[in-house]
Design an enzyme around this catalytic site. Structure first.
Site, PDB file in Angstrom:
ATOM      1  N   GLY A  70      33.807  48.811  49.121  1.00  0.00           N
ATOM      2  CA  GLY A  70      32.629  49.238  49.882  1.00  0.00           C
ATOM      3  C   GLY A  70      31.421  48.328  49.723  1.00  0.00           C
ATOM      4  O   GLY A  70      30.362  48.596  50.286  1.00  0.00           O
ATOM      5  N   SER A 141      39.327  41.934  43.178  1.00  0.00           N
ATOM      6  CA  SER A 141      39.550  40.999  42.052  1.00  0.00           C
ATOM      7  C   SER A 141      38.649  41.367  40.866  1.00  0.00           C
ATOM      8  O   SER A 141      37.735  40.627  40.527  1.00  0.00           O
ATOM      9  CB  SER A 141      39.358  39.545  42.486  1.00  0.00           C
TER      10      SER A 141
HETATM   11  N1  LIG Z   1      42.853  52.404  42.615  1.00  0.00           N
HETATM   12  C1  LIG Z   1      42.247  51.639  43.502  1.00  0.00           C
HETATM   13  N2  LIG Z   1      41.232  50.816  43.112  1.00  0.00           N
HETATM   14  C2  LIG Z   1      40.627  50.036  44.030  1.00  0.00           C
HETATM   15  N3  LIG Z   1      40.952  49.976  45.350  1.00  0.00           N
HETATM   16  C3  LIG Z   1      41.972  50.772  45.777  1.00  0.00           C
HETATM   17  C4  LIG Z   1      42.651  51.631  44.881  1.00  0.00           C
HETATM   18  N4  LIG Z   1      43.586  52.308  45.578  1.00  0.00           N
HETATM   19  C5  LIG Z   1      43.521  51.882  46.853  1.00  0.00           C
HETATM   20  N5  LIG Z   1      42.544  50.964  46.980  1.00  0.00           N
HETATM   21  C6  LIG Z   1      42.272  50.258  48.256  1.00  0.00           C
HETATM   22  O1  LIG Z   1      42.757  48.944  48.058  1.00  0.00           O
HETATM   23  C7  LIG Z   1      41.767  47.978  48.373  1.00  0.00           C
HETATM   24  C8  LIG Z   1      41.622  46.939  47.257  1.00  0.00           C
HETATM   25  O2  LIG Z   1      42.698  46.074  47.250  1.00  0.00           O
HETATM   26  P1  LIG Z   1      42.571  44.684  46.490  1.00  0.00           P
HETATM   27  O3  LIG Z   1      43.868  44.009  46.691  1.00  0.00           O
HETATM   28  O4  LIG Z   1      41.357  43.998  46.950  1.00  0.00           O
HETATM   29  O5  LIG Z   1      42.402  45.140  44.968  1.00  0.00           O
HETATM   30  S1  LIG Z   1      42.525  44.271  43.644  1.00  0.00           S
HETATM   31  O6  LIG Z   1      41.842  43.001  43.877  1.00  0.00           O
HETATM   32  O7  LIG Z   1      43.936  44.067  43.344  1.00  0.00           O
HETATM   33  O8  LIG Z   1      41.888  45.088  42.594  1.00  0.00           O
HETATM   34  C9  LIG Z   1      40.462  48.716  48.510  1.00  0.00           C
HETATM   35  O9  LIG Z   1      39.881  48.150  49.661  1.00  0.00           O
HETATM   36  P2  LIG Z   1      38.346  47.703  49.765  1.00  0.00           P
HETATM   37  O10 LIG Z   1      37.613  49.000  49.872  1.00  0.00           O
HETATM   38  O11 LIG Z   1      38.317  46.921  51.043  1.00  0.00           O
HETATM   39  O12 LIG Z   1      37.949  46.881  48.586  1.00  0.00           O
HETATM   40  C10 LIG Z   1      40.844  50.177  48.668  1.00  0.00           C
HETATM   41  O13 LIG Z   1      40.819  50.526  50.025  1.00  0.00           O
HETATM   42  N1  LIG Z   2      25.109  44.518  54.617  1.00  0.00           N
HETATM   43  C1  LIG Z   2      25.528  45.721  54.953  1.00  0.00           C
HETATM   44  N2  LIG Z   2      24.632  46.672  55.293  1.00  0.00           N
HETATM   45  C2  LIG Z   2      25.035  47.900  55.653  1.00  0.00           C
HETATM   46  N3  LIG Z   2      26.319  48.284  55.700  1.00  0.00           N
HETATM   47  C3  LIG Z   2      27.249  47.395  55.372  1.00  0.00           C
HETATM   48  C4  LIG Z   2      26.911  46.073  54.982  1.00  0.00           C
HETATM   49  N4  LIG Z   2      28.058  45.411  54.705  1.00  0.00           N
HETATM   50  C5  LIG Z   2      29.063  46.286  54.927  1.00  0.00           C
HETATM   51  N5  LIG Z   2      28.584  47.472  55.323  1.00  0.00           N
HETATM   52  C6  LIG Z   2      29.363  48.676  55.613  1.00  0.00           C
HETATM   53  O1  LIG Z   2      29.871  49.119  54.371  1.00  0.00           O
HETATM   54  C7  LIG Z   2      31.191  49.615  54.526  1.00  0.00           C
HETATM   55  C8  LIG Z   2      32.128  48.885  53.571  1.00  0.00           C
HETATM   56  O2  LIG Z   2      32.231  47.546  53.982  1.00  0.00           O
HETATM   57  P1  LIG Z   2      33.577  46.726  53.747  1.00  0.00           P
HETATM   58  O3  LIG Z   2      33.346  45.387  54.340  1.00  0.00           O
HETATM   59  O4  LIG Z   2      34.747  47.501  54.232  1.00  0.00           O
HETATM   60  O5  LIG Z   2      33.611  46.626  52.153  1.00  0.00           O
HETATM   61  P2  LIG Z   2      34.757  46.129  51.192  1.00  0.00           P
HETATM   62  O6  LIG Z   2      35.628  45.175  51.964  1.00  0.00           O
HETATM   63  O7  LIG Z   2      34.051  45.455  50.066  1.00  0.00           O
HETATM   64  O8  LIG Z   2      35.478  47.370  50.763  1.00  0.00           O
HETATM   65  C9  LIG Z   2      31.546  49.457  55.991  1.00  0.00           C
HETATM   66  O9  LIG Z   2      31.352  50.694  56.624  1.00  0.00           O
HETATM   67  C10 LIG Z   2      30.558  48.420  56.494  1.00  0.00           C
HETATM   68  O10 LIG Z   2      30.236  48.623  57.854  1.00  0.00           O
END
Ligand SMILES: Nc1ncnc2c1ncn2[C@@H]1O[C@H](COP(=O)(O)OS(=O)(=O)O)[C@@H](OP(=O)(O)O)[C@H]1O
Ligand SMILES: Nc1ncnc2c1ncn2[C@@H]1O[C@H](COP(=O)(O)OP(=O)(O)O)[C@@H](O)[C@H]1O
Length: 242
Positions: A70, A141
């Protein structure tokens, strides 16, 4: 089979970047063992990265986004990729969620699996960058050691660590997938930032903040622009110097 560059020249196909390469010559090192692989050899003779970079008028680089779920990794990487494409640059985008649909679909979220996830993507991103491609990588990561291992595998100066320094309170407020809510309710175990660690980078090339010092929220476009300016200032958006 060796193909002489003059043959391509006659056909009008030779591009300036390759005109100095001449005939292809390949050499191989002696066989050795590495990891679980035995009797393997390193094949030399690939077209040099610089020649490919000259064709694309850019320099290969791994732009590694790290940060909490997020924090905006995917959004900013995607915005940056569009901006680069619009200015004619060749890019690749490797995103955690997407890569876990295919190449890494056999991995979960244990510490060992996250380590292997990052190791594999580190190797893939190195291959792209060595081909001259601007490679955007967006994974949580969470472990410093794993990110540092990737840095040590990529050519010096070609690894740009981008820390999405977004407080967990903001990530949780966004919670686009409802995962923080699930984790807080105890329905999702081992979630980064809740009951699994996130180790902040100690010396990232770029820090992307969520807010200005005055407390104004920074948009994804502004964040991508900060990165675009960084890449330009480091010479990644022009070809290698002659
Ligand atoms: N336990 C747990 N912890 C963190 N994230 C979780 C987990 N389970 C599922 N997800 C979902 O998987 C996305 C992260 O995957 P990554 O490959 O980036 O994770 S990592 O680098 O291996 O830690 C992450 O996506 P992003 O929100 O886009 O970061 C989550 O949607
Ligand atoms: N600079 C920003 N300001 C406001 N909202 C953002 C910003 N960057 C991302 N978001 C919003 O935050 C949420 C998470 O972004 P996302 O790119 O999916 O994060 P991540 O890949 O790190 O999980 C999405 O709903 C996106 O639209």
């Amino acid at each position: 089979m060796q193909v002489s560059s003059s043959l391509f020249s006659k056909l009008g196909l030779l591009r300036p970047a390759f005109s100095s390469l001449g005939a292809v010559s390949r050499s191989m090192s002696t066989a050795y063992d590495i990891g679980a692989s035995t009797n393997i050899k390193w094949h030399e003779g690939a077209v040099p990265t610089e020649a490919k970079e000259a064709c694309m008028q850019q320099r290969g680089v791994v732009v590694w986004f790290t940060g909490l779920s997020g924090s905006g990794k995917s959004t900013v990487a995607c915005t940056l990729e569009h901006a680069l494409a619009e200015s004619g640059k060749v890019t690749a985008l490797l995103d955690g969620d997407n890569i876990r649909h295919g190449l890494n679909s056999n991995l979960g979220f244990s510490a060992t699996d996250r380590e292997e996830n990052i190791r594999r993507i580190g190797e893939v991103s190195k291959l792209f960058a060595d081909t001259g491609i601007i490679t955007l990588v967006s994974f949580i990561s969470p472990y410093r050691k794993d990110r540092d291992n990737v840095r040590s595998r990529v050519n010096p100066g070609r690894f740009v660590e981008v820390y999405m320094k977004v407080p967990i309170s903001i990530c949780e407020e966004r919670d686009p997938k409802g995962l923080y809510k699930k984790a807080r309710a105890g329905k999702l175990k081992g979630f980064t930032g809740i009951d699994d660690p996130y180790e902040e980078p100690t010396n990232p090339e770029v820090v992307i903040e969520a807010e200005t010092p005055e407390g104004k929220r920074i948009s994804p476009q502004e964040q991508a622009l900060q990165l675009l300016e960084f890449l330009k200032s480091k010479g990644f958006l022009t070809g290698p110097s002659k």
